[in-house]
Design an enzyme around this catalytic site. Structure first.
Site, PDB file in Angstrom:
ATOM      1  N   SER A  72       0.262  -7.739   1.077  1.00 57.47           N
ATOM      2  CA  SER A  72      -0.561  -7.604   2.276  1.00 57.47           C
ATOM      3  C   SER A  72      -2.022  -7.512   1.820  1.00 57.47           C
ATOM      4  CB  SER A  72      -0.170  -6.344   3.045  1.00 57.47           C
ATOM      5  OG  SER A  72      -0.797  -5.225   2.448  1.00 57.47           O
ATOM      6  N   GLN A  74      -4.006  -5.312   2.157  1.00 57.02           N
ATOM      7  CA  GLN A  74      -4.331  -3.965   1.676  1.00 57.02           C
ATOM      8  C   GLN A  74      -3.381  -3.532   0.551  1.00 57.02           C
ATOM      9  OE1 GLN A  74      -6.882  -2.089   2.013  1.00 57.02           O
ATOM     10  NE2 GLN A  74      -7.934  -3.320   3.547  1.00 57.02           N
ATOM     11  N   SER A  75      -2.846  -4.495  -0.175  1.00 56.30           N
ATOM     12  CA  SER A  75      -1.886  -4.187  -1.238  1.00 56.30           C
ATOM     13  C   SER A  75      -2.540  -3.472  -2.422  1.00 56.30           C
ATOM     14  CB  SER A  75      -1.263  -5.508  -1.706  1.00 56.30           C
ATOM     15  OG  SER A  75      -0.689  -5.364  -2.988  1.00 56.30           O
ATOM     16  N   ASN A  76      -1.936  -2.350  -2.830  1.00 59.82           N
ATOM     17  CA  ASN A  76      -2.383  -1.667  -4.050  1.00 59.82           C
ATOM     18  C   ASN A  76      -2.055  -2.514  -5.272  1.00 59.82           C
ATOM     19  OD1 ASN A  76      -3.166   0.898  -2.827  1.00 59.82           O
ATOM     20  ND2 ASN A  76      -0.979   1.192  -2.439  1.00 59.82           N
ATOM     21  N   ALA A  78      -1.959  -5.741  -5.503  1.00 60.99           N
ATOM     22  CA  ALA A  78      -2.930  -6.825  -5.657  1.00 60.99           C
ATOM     23  C   ALA A  78      -4.203  -6.297  -6.338  1.00 60.99           C
ATOM     24  CB  ALA A  78      -3.261  -7.433  -4.291  1.00 60.99           C
TER      25      ALA A  78
END
Ligand SMILES: *Cc1c(COP(=O)(O)O)cnc(C)c1O
Length: 330
Positions: A72, A74-76, A78
């Protein structure tokens, strides 16, 4: 434990293992400890760095120069992939779910700062994103690059091996401190790879600790299916003959997800406040706050006063700022 795979070092030592004495007293339990994988040192930290040590170790050993992953916006995972890949001297292409990025804040802001290439894919789900990543990999090859794909959450046998190693780190720290085994360990469950790694590690040391996963995404049945699948993947990766009873040798809770994945819950935000006010430690509204709320609820039940408990903090704090508005009401 000796490394069996190439490792690109991202953690310079053990993460802290410390007591939460104020909260243990408030809860009336024998002891409460926390394992601080939120303070791993790159770009605000988090559990994905343990997976990335082995994923990027493999990428480098294969001579890859661009990492392709997603999640997403807001992926940590990523955010930490870009930070780690920068350190490894590799480019990062991020494939985001959905058809818009949303506000540039929290993890997305950090992705931009860190210099990733961002792609809005219109795809959804782990499998949908993996398909897009494969297409992007072909594009990278056409440009003369050598891509390395990391599935959503960094959960592959190789990545999750990082949490087998983490288990052994905890055991070593615990023994150095002269502590008996914890009765229970609580950890947030997203894709389930982190819990799967811990389950394998615990099997290797035969420690009598109950591993409790708090799902923040899927219902119990699906989450359990995924954790068991990752357990098998890790066993294949490290050539471990699996004990027949290792699958489902953990407890999963799915009643603390709140409305849905990615949306803060009142109980999760309340747990964040409680941890912050009693111990000065921050959790996040998407993973660790909900997991902490689950643990508090379980420990509030009768028959826990002799328990020695550990909370495994997996990070995620940039999401506090993304979801600032969710704290305004209470
Ligand atoms: C990804 C993530 C988790 C879940 O880890 P999985 O291995 O996907 O289960 C938990 N907490 C935070 C903060 C995360 O970013």
């Amino acid at each position: 434990m000796k490394d069996v795979f190439p490792r690109f070092p991202l953690l310079s030592g053990d993460t802290p293992l410390t007591p939460l004495a104020n909260l243990a007293a408030e809860l009336g339990i024998a002891s409460l400890w926390i394992k601080r994988d939120d303070v791993t040192e790159l770009a605000c930290g988090g559990n994905k760095l343990r997976k990335l040590e082995y994923l990027l170790g493999q990428a480098r050993s294969e001579g890859c120069d661009v990492v392709i992953t997603g999640g997403s916006p807001q992926s940590n995972h990523a955010r930490l992939t870009v930070a780690a890949a920068n350190k490894a001297g590799m480019e990062t292409w991020l494939c985001f779910a959905g058809d818009r990025l949303g506000k540039v804040q929290g993890n997305l802001l950090l992705d931009q700062l860190l210099g990733a290439q961002l792609f809005v894919t219109g795809a959804y789900g782990s499998d949908g994103l993996l398909e897009v990543m494969r297409k992007k990999a072909l594009e990278a090859k056409r440009q003369g690059k050598k891509p390395y794909i990391i599935p959503v959450g960094g959960s592959t046998g190789r990545g999750d091996y990082g949490y087998v190693v983490a288990w052994h780190e905890l055991e070593r720290q615990r023994q150095q401190l002269g502590l008996p085994p914890f009765d229970e360990i609580y950890v947030a469950v997203g894709t389930g790879g982190t819990l799967a790694g811990l389950v394998i590690g615990r099997g290797q040391t035969q420690t009598p600790t109950r591993l409790c996963g708090i799902s923040v995404w899927q219902g119990k049945e699906r989450a359990e299916r995924d954790v068991n699948r990752f357990i098998r993947h890790i066993c294949e990766e490290i050539n471990l003959t699996m004990d027949a009873d290792i699958e489902s040798s953990y407890v999963l809770f799915d009643q603390y997800i709140g409305r849905k994945y990615g949306t803060p819950s009142p109980a999760g935000n309340e747990a964040i406040r409680r941890l912050a006010r009693s111990e000065g430690i921050l959790a996040d509204p998407i993973y660790t706050g909900k997991a902490f709320a689950g643990m508090l609820d379980q420990l509030a039940k009768v028959g826990n006063k002799d328990k020695r408990v550990l909370f495994w903090h997996t990070g995620g704090t940039p999401a506090l700022f993304t979801h600032a508005a969710s704290f305004e009401l209470v």
